[in-house]
Design a protein around this motif. Sequence first.
Motif, PDB file in Angstrom:
ATOM      1  N   ALA A   1      29.782  62.485  -2.472  1.00  0.00           N
ATOM      2  CA  ALA A   1      31.213  62.572  -2.164  1.00  0.00           C
ATOM      3  C   ALA A   1      31.872  61.200  -2.236  1.00  0.00           C
ATOM      4  O   ALA A   1      32.998  61.052  -2.734  1.00  0.00           O
ATOM      5  N   LYS A   2      31.173  60.160  -1.757  1.00  0.00           N
ATOM      6  CA  LYS A   2      31.712  58.801  -1.835  1.00  0.00           C
ATOM      7  C   LYS A   2      31.849  58.347  -3.293  1.00  0.00           C
ATOM      8  O   LYS A   2      32.823  57.694  -3.664  1.00  0.00           O
ATOM      9  N   LEU A   3      30.869  58.685  -4.121  1.00  0.00           N
ATOM     10  CA  LEU A   3      30.940  58.341  -5.540  1.00  0.00           C
ATOM     11  C   LEU A   3      32.114  59.047  -6.214  1.00  0.00           C
ATOM     12  O   LEU A   3      32.845  58.439  -7.007  1.00  0.00           O
ATOM     13  N   ALA A   4      32.303  60.325  -5.878  1.00  0.00           N
ATOM     14  CA  ALA A   4      33.428  61.071  -6.452  1.00  0.00           C
ATOM     15  C   ALA A   4      34.751  60.457  -6.027  1.00  0.00           C
ATOM     16  O   ALA A   4      35.693  60.339  -6.834  1.00  0.00           O
ATOM     17  N   GLN A   5      34.855  60.053  -4.747  1.00  0.00           N
ATOM     18  CA  GLN A   5      36.083  59.423  -4.251  1.00  0.00           C
ATOM     19  C   GLN A   5      36.329  58.088  -4.961  1.00  0.00           C
ATOM     20  O   GLN A   5      37.463  57.758  -5.301  1.00  0.00           O
ATOM     21  N   LEU A   6      35.263  57.318  -5.196  1.00  0.00           N
ATOM     22  CA  LEU A   6      35.398  56.041  -5.906  1.00  0.00           C
ATOM     23  C   LEU A   6      35.911  56.261  -7.332  1.00  0.00           C
ATOM     24  O   LEU A   6      36.802  55.552  -7.801  1.00  0.00           O
ATOM     25  N   VAL A   7      35.365  57.255  -8.020  1.00  0.00           N
ATOM     26  CA  VAL A   7      35.798  57.545  -9.391  1.00  0.00           C
ATOM     27  C   VAL A   7      37.275  57.964  -9.400  1.00  0.00           C
ATOM     28  O   VAL A   7      38.052  57.531 -10.256  1.00  0.00           O
TER      29      VAL A   7
ATOM     30  N   MET B   1      44.073  54.110 -10.010  1.00  0.00           N
ATOM     31  CA  MET B   1      44.523  52.729 -10.229  1.00  0.00           C
ATOM     32  C   MET B   1      44.835  52.496 -11.703  1.00  0.00           C
ATOM     33  O   MET B   1      45.823  51.847 -12.036  1.00  0.00           O
ATOM     34  N   ALA B   2      44.010  53.015 -12.594  1.00  0.00           N
ATOM     35  CA  ALA B   2      44.262  52.852 -14.027  1.00  0.00           C
ATOM     36  C   ALA B   2      45.534  53.578 -14.437  1.00  0.00           C
ATOM     37  O   ALA B   2      46.343  53.058 -15.223  1.00  0.00           O
ATOM     38  N   LYS B   3      45.741  54.773 -13.898  1.00  0.00           N
ATOM     39  CA  LYS B   3      46.943  55.534 -14.220  1.00  0.00           C
ATOM     40  C   LYS B   3      48.196  54.831 -13.696  1.00  0.00           C
ATOM     41  O   LYS B   3      49.218  54.762 -14.383  1.00  0.00           O
ATOM     42  N   ASP B   4      48.127  54.266 -12.475  1.00  0.00           N
ATOM     43  CA  ASP B   4      49.259  53.541 -11.906  1.00  0.00           C
ATOM     44  C   ASP B   4      49.567  52.278 -12.709  1.00  0.00           C
ATOM     45  O   ASP B   4      50.736  51.952 -12.946  1.00  0.00           O
ATOM     46  N   ALA B   5      48.525  51.574 -13.132  1.00  0.00           N
ATOM     47  CA  ALA B   5      48.740  50.362 -13.931  1.00  0.00           C
ATOM     48  C   ALA B   5      49.403  50.712 -15.258  1.00  0.00           C
ATOM     49  O   ALA B   5      50.303  50.010 -15.723  1.00  0.00           O
TER      50      ALA B   5
END
Length: 124
Positions: free
Chosen positions: A30-36, A42-46
Amino acid sequence: MFGLTADKIIIIAVIAVFLLGPERVPMYAAKLAQLVKNVRNMAKDAKSRMRDEMGDDFDDIDWQKLDPRQYDPRRIIREALLDEDEPETSVIEPATNEPKPESRQQLLESGKEVMAPPFDAEST
């Protein structure tokens, strides 16, 4: 991506299951999924911020040309030297004030005065 193939990812997952144990694997997954998800956001916002700041020019840019991995100085120099799209240059004869031999001869025969071109010894 980073040289990881499906076989290597499966091996890493099996090792992770043995090291973490079956109790902690769902929590770390779940933590890995949240990180992805965070990285994607962040990439979409940039990208959206860049589009807002650049305006309409953002869609006109060829991003593949700006990829630094494509920079090869040897290829750039080769293309610049062997570029055949440019018009052929011809040898241009220097301009002189002296008329061509045929016309000068004709001027002399007609009785008109023909002067030698001006010469400045200090300029050479």
